[in-house]
Structure formats: structure tokens, C-alpha cells
Design an enzyme around this catalytic site. Structure first.
Site, mmCIF file in Angstrom:
data_model
loop_
_atom_site.group_PDB
_atom_site.id
_atom_site.type_symbol
_atom_site.label_atom_id
_atom_site.label_comp_id
_atom_site.label_asym_id
_atom_site.label_seq_id
_atom_site.Cartn_x
_atom_site.Cartn_y
_atom_site.Cartn_z
ATOM 1 N N ASP A 11 -6.530 -21.928 -5.637
ATOM 2 C CA ASP A 11 -5.433 -22.888 -5.716
ATOM 3 C C ASP A 11 -5.368 -23.457 -7.132
ATOM 4 O OD1 ASP A 11 -7.715 -24.508 -5.619
ATOM 5 O OD2 ASP A 11 -7.478 -24.800 -3.472
ATOM 6 N N ASP B 229 -17.920 -32.610 -11.716
ATOM 7 C CA ASP B 229 -19.314 -32.226 -11.488
ATOM 8 C C ASP B 229 -19.868 -31.318 -12.592
ATOM 9 O OD1 ASP B 229 -17.652 -30.203 -10.514
ATOM 10 O OD2 ASP B 229 -18.497 -30.168 -8.499
ATOM 11 N N ASP C 18 -4.738 -26.879 -9.330
ATOM 12 C CA ASP C 18 -4.665 -28.335 -9.260
ATOM 13 C C ASP C 18 -4.156 -28.871 -10.583
ATOM 14 O OD1 ASP C 18 -5.753 -28.365 -6.704
ATOM 15 O OD2 ASP C 18 -7.801 -28.379 -7.480
HETATM 16 P P1 ATP Z 1 -12.942 -23.757 -5.408
HETATM 17 O O1 ATP Z 1 -11.604 -24.365 -5.046
HETATM 18 O O2 ATP Z 1 -12.914 -22.407 -5.964
HETATM 19 O O3 ATP Z 1 -13.928 -23.918 -4.334
HETATM 20 P P2 ATP Z 1 -12.984 -25.944 -7.255
HETATM 21 O O4 ATP Z 1 -13.783 -26.157 -8.512
HETATM 22 O O5 ATP Z 1 -11.501 -25.918 -7.397
HETATM 23 O O6 ATP Z 1 -13.534 -24.647 -6.615
HETATM 24 P P3 ATP Z 1 -12.591 -28.113 -5.452
HETATM 25 O O7 ATP Z 1 -13.479 -28.577 -4.357
HETATM 26 O O8 ATP Z 1 -11.252 -27.577 -5.149
HETATM 27 O O9 ATP Z 1 -13.442 -27.043 -6.260
HETATM 28 O O10 ATP Z 1 -12.475 -29.328 -6.472
HETATM 29 C C1 ATP Z 1 -11.585 -29.350 -7.570
HETATM 30 C C2 ATP Z 1 -12.239 -29.999 -8.763
HETATM 31 O O11 ATP Z 1 -12.575 -31.370 -8.440
HETATM 32 C C3 ATP Z 1 -13.568 -29.374 -9.194
HETATM 33 O O12 ATP Z 1 -13.368 -28.294 -10.086
HETATM 34 C C4 ATP Z 1 -14.265 -30.555 -9.869
HETATM 35 O O13 ATP Z 1 -13.793 -30.717 -11.172
HETATM 36 C C5 ATP Z 1 -13.813 -31.738 -9.029
HETATM 37 N N1 ATP Z 1 -14.755 -32.050 -7.944
HETATM 38 C C6 ATP Z 1 -14.710 -31.590 -6.668
HETATM 39 N N2 ATP Z 1 -15.724 -32.056 -5.927
HETATM 40 C C7 ATP Z 1 -16.460 -32.827 -6.737
HETATM 41 C C8 ATP Z 1 -17.637 -33.619 -6.581
HETATM 42 N N3 ATP Z 1 -18.266 -33.646 -5.415
HETATM 43 N N4 ATP Z 1 -18.092 -34.314 -7.648
HETATM 44 C C9 ATP Z 1 -17.429 -34.281 -8.830
HETATM 45 N N5 ATP Z 1 -16.328 -33.552 -9.055
HETATM 46 C C10 ATP Z 1 -15.832 -32.843 -8.039
HETATM 47 MG MG MG Z 2 -10.079 -25.802 -5.781
#
Ligand code: ATP
Ligand code: MG
Length: 434
Positions: free
Chosen positions: A58, A138, A60
Site C-alpha cells: 500500500d 521505527d 501511505d
Molecule cells: P508493510 O505495510 O509492508 O507491512 P510498513 O512499513 O508499511 O510495512 P505499516 O504497519 O503499514 O508498515 O506502517 C507504516 C509506517 O508507519 C511504517 O513504515 C513506520 O514508519 C510507521 N510505523 C508503523 N508501526 C510503527 C510502530 N509500531 N512504531 C513506530 N513506527 C511505526
Molecule cells: Mg504499510
């Protein structure tokens, strides 16, 4: 690591990233926000995955526009969330999440209502600047901002260097950051497996010690996380790493206990085979259901308890039902597996004894049972690992290929006399209950 005042900027060309790969809806959102005078970037997992040549799940968007300001600009916008409001912009079934920059939470002191006594953040809902938004994320590779208008990537945190070195590094002091949100321990494992990166040494060092913090995470959040952990093409690596960093025990304590006690590697092999099957199905774009994988993850505790209690019940099915009740009740205390998942899990377990009955009309009816296929796949898995006689598995494989009349012949008692006794015996290499 300390905050850099000036971010590094890289052109997409320098990073070998073609602007064609950006999602056009996400870019159009940033265009509109920028035209209205706001800052707006693609951020997080999508930038990280694009840089690795992967297809992002996705896209963001992160902006300094506040939710009401975002809503005023987009007709197709819905605001969600109570504590931290986010904008969802809808393009048919496709949704782009637009979040306002978040800042650091208020400093911990004894009156701080934002932090739990063990350092866990309970609220994280203060708006901030772009730089602050970067530092509260993170991992460094998750804190890169793509400016679609200027075709650059903005890096406050050294994320591009880490990306190029293939290092997964938690920003700030890892112990503090894991304590703020222990789910980051699971995210660390998931991203390491997904990206095939190495852990930065400081990011890795406290993981085993802090693993018990996962026990305090609300069970509903853990359910979402375990789906992300296991329903992907790296499920097996994730599973091994969870065990390596002592993270599997707080998630599935009953299973971990059984795996530790096991006198053979059968229970472990069965789980790993199920993970491999999941990976293969995903690679072939086949449908996967979480209940099947969860049924395999919890099978060993159910199987052991069934054997222990066998003498107190009239049938194997009753004994399995009772064991399933106990195991599921324990497990949902830790991970809120919804009933729509536990119901088919229990069915798959409870149907297992029926594979040992190969005579009569009930056996024919079993072939039409709505859960037959899943129960059969589960039985095959057990047979592969010596828990069910391979001849029984073959018999069920064969009968499914026959016309109804032939099936009827196969289930006639006379076809079967000589074998019946053998079916009552357990397969040779099933480990004894300890
Ligand atoms: P994917 O969607 O492929 O699992 P993602 O990195 O996009 O990976 P998401 O859970 O969609 O993960 O979160 C989007 C963004 O929000 C992350 O890339 C990170 O920057 C931030 N984020 C998400 N969860 C946390 C957390 N627990 N602590 C700090 N930042 C976070
Ligand atoms: Mg994501």
C-alpha cells in the site's frame, strides 16, 4: 544516533527509482496537497519497498495538513480513528491513508499520562513537523519521505545508507523504543525476513531479554500482527526467528512448551511443513486461510492433551473437543483469535478421527462434509510426519478420484475386514506423550 538538522536529499534517478513506479492516486493526493500550500510525501513501507524493487502493499502519505484540512480538499475522504485521526482517501476499492505528521510524545515524568509505568506508550497523538515525524517511526528504512513533485527522497535518519548496506536499525535507543511499543520486536523480525536485511547489533542485542514484554500487548493487536507474521512468503524464516529471539513463547506458550519437551522433531517438522505450504500457495497466488495455519500451530498441544485425557472420554472425538476447548481458551487469552477462525480450527481437529473409519455410509458422507478438504489436507500433513498411517492417507486420496458407485464399493465392510485391526494401532513413530 542523533537527529541531523539538515536532511540528506537524493534524486530518484540517483537511487535508480523510476517515477513510473509510484502509485498515481497517491501522487495525485500529494499534488493536490502541495498545490494547496501543504507539505506532502509518500512515506514508510512503500518507499522502502520501491527502493528494493518490490511491489508495495500500500502507499501511505504523510503531510502537515491536519485531518479537517485534508477532508476539505478531497470529496472522497473519510476520517477514521478517535485518538489519532487519519484520512482515508477512497479510489473505488483502493484506499490511500493520509496521516498528519506526528511529533514526539510528552517527556516521561511521574504525571505523564502518555506512558505506562514500564515505558509503554499509551498515546501517540501529538502533531509535529516532518523531522519529528521521521524520528518517531521505527526503523530507519521506514522513515524515508518521497517528494513526488521534486522527484527526491528526503532522509533525516540515515535510512538510505542503511538501505544500501541492507541493515535494519531501530532509531534512538533500542531498549527505550522496544519498551515504548514491544510490537516493534515482532516488526523487527518481520522486516528482517521480508527484506533479507541484517540486524544492526544494537537493534538485535536486547531482543531476547525484552521478549516477555509482548505479554502486555492487547490480544487483539497481537492477532493482527501474527497474521502479518505468518501469512507471507517468508513464514518459515519468521517462525525460526521468533523462536531464536524468544518471541514465539509469549505468543504461543503452549506450543513452545510442547516443542521444547518433544522427544522427536515431528511436531516442529509438521509446523514447518505447514509454513512451507503456505509460502508455496502464496507464490502460486492460491487462496490461504489463517485457520489452517493456526490449527497446525496449536495441534501439538491439542494432540498431547487428547492423549492424556483419552481414558476419561468415550471417543477420540470427544477427547479432541475437550482438549481443543482448553487449548483455545488459553490461547485466546494471549492472542484474540476470532471465533470465525477458532470454529473451523476446531472442526479440522475434531474431524481427524473420522479418517480412521473407512466403512459405511457415514464415511461416504464425510466426503461431502464442508470441512472435508481442509481436514484431509491436515491429515495428509500428519501422515507426512508419521502421525497417520500412509496407507490411510492413500486410501482417502484414492477414494476421492472414484465415481460414487466405486466409492460405495470401497467402503463396504467386506472390502475392509483384513485391515480393520491395523487401523486401531497408532502409527509407529508418533512420539509418546510426556
Ligand atoms: P508493510 O505495510 O509492508 O507491512 P510498513 O512499513 O508499511 O510495512 P505499516 O504497519 O503499514 O508498515 O506502517 C507504516 C509506517 O508507519 C511504517 O513504515 C513506520 O514508519 C510507521 N510505523 C508503523 N508501526 C510503527 C510502530 N509500531 N512504531 C513506530 N513506527 C511505526
Ligand atoms: Mg504499510
Amino acid at each position: 544516533m542523533s537527529a541531523q538538522k539538515k536532511p540528506k536529499k537524493y534524486t530518484l534517478r540517483e537511487l535508480g527509482l523510476s517515477a513510473d513506479r509510484l502509485d498515481r492516486h497517491a501522487v495525485s493526493i500529494t499534488d493536490r496537497l502541495v498545490e494547496a500550500g501543504f507539505q506532502a510525501y509518500l512515506v514508510g513501507g512503500c518507499v522502502r519497498d520501491l527502493l528494493l524493487g518490490m511491489h508495495p502493499k500500500d502507499f501511505d502519505v504523510s503531510t502537515n495538513a491536519e485531518p479537517d484540512e485534508i477532508q476539505a480538499l478531497f470529496k472522497n475522504c473519510r476520517l477514521i480513528g478517535r485518538r489519532f485521526r487519519l484520512a482515508h482517501i477512497h479510489f473505488g476499492r483502493h484506499i490511500i491513508e493520509v496521516a498528519t505528521f506526528r511529533g514526539p510524545h510528552v517527556k516521561h515524568d511521574k504525571n505523564d499520562s502518555h506512558a505506562h509505568k514500564d515505558g509503554r506508550l499509551l498515546r501517540d497523538n501529538v502533531y509535529g513537523t516532518l523531522e519529528e515525524d521521521a524520528w518517531r517511526r521505527d526503523f530507519t528504512v521506514n522513515a524515508l519521505y518521497l517528494d513526488a513533485q521534486n522527484k527526491t527522497v528526503i532522509d533525516y535518519v540515515g535510512g538510505i545508507d542503511d538501505h544500501q548496506q541492507r541493515v535494519l536499525r531501530l532509531m534512538g535507543d533500542p531498549v527505550t523504543r522496544y519498551k515504548e511499543d514491544p510490537v516493534r520486536l515482532l516488526r523487527a523480525v518481520r522486516f528482517k525476513a521480508k527484506l533479507n536485511f541484517q540486524f544492526d547489533a544494537e537493534t538485535e542485542a536486547p531482543m531476547n531479554d525484552l521478549a516477555p514484554l509482548l505479554k502486555d500487548i492487547p490480544s487483539a493487536r497481537l492477532y493482527d500482527e501474527i497474521l502479518k507474521l505468518f501469512l507471507n512468503t517468508k513464514a518459515n524464516d519468521v517462525f525460526d526467528m521468533l523462536r531464536q529471539y524468544d518471541l514465539f513463547d509469549p505468543l504461543f506458550p503452549q506450543t513452545e512448551l510442547c516443542l521444547k519437551k518433544a522427544s522427536s522433531d515431528m511436531p516442529l517438522a509438521l509446523i514447518k511443513q505447514a509454513m512451507e505450504n503456505t509460502e508455496a500457495r502464496l507464490k502460486n497466488h492460491q487462496h490461504i486461510t489463517p485457520y489452517f495455519l493456526l490449527a497446525t500451530l496449536l495441534w501439538e498441544p491439542v494432540r498431547r492433551l487428547t492423549q492424556q485425557n483419552r481414558h476419561t472420554f468415550n471417543s477420540d472425538t470427544q477427547a479432541i473437543h475437550a482438549a481443543a476447548n482448553e487449548v483455545v481458551a488459553h490461547q485466546i487469552g494471549r492472542i484474540a483469535i476470532p471465533r470465525r477462525i477458532t470454529t473451523p480450527m476446531r472442526e479440522v481437529w475434531a474431524l481427524q478421527p473420522r479418517f480412521h473409519k473407512q466403512v459405511g455410509v457415514r464415511c461416504l458422507r464425510f466426503l461431502d462434509h464442508p470441512r472435508f478438504r481442509a481436514a484431509y489436507d491436515f491429515m495428509l500433513l500428519r501422515a507426512q510426519h508419521g502421525e497417520v498411517d500412509v496407507k490411510i492417507a492413500d486410501w482417502w486420496t484414492h477414494i476421492q478420484t472414484l465415481a460414487p458407485a466405486e466409492q460405495k464399493l470401497m467402503t463396504r465392510p467386506s472390502q475392509f475386514k483384513h485391515k480393520r485391526k491395523a487401523h486401531k494401532k497408532p502409527a509407529k513413530n508418533v512420539p509418546p506423550v510426556e
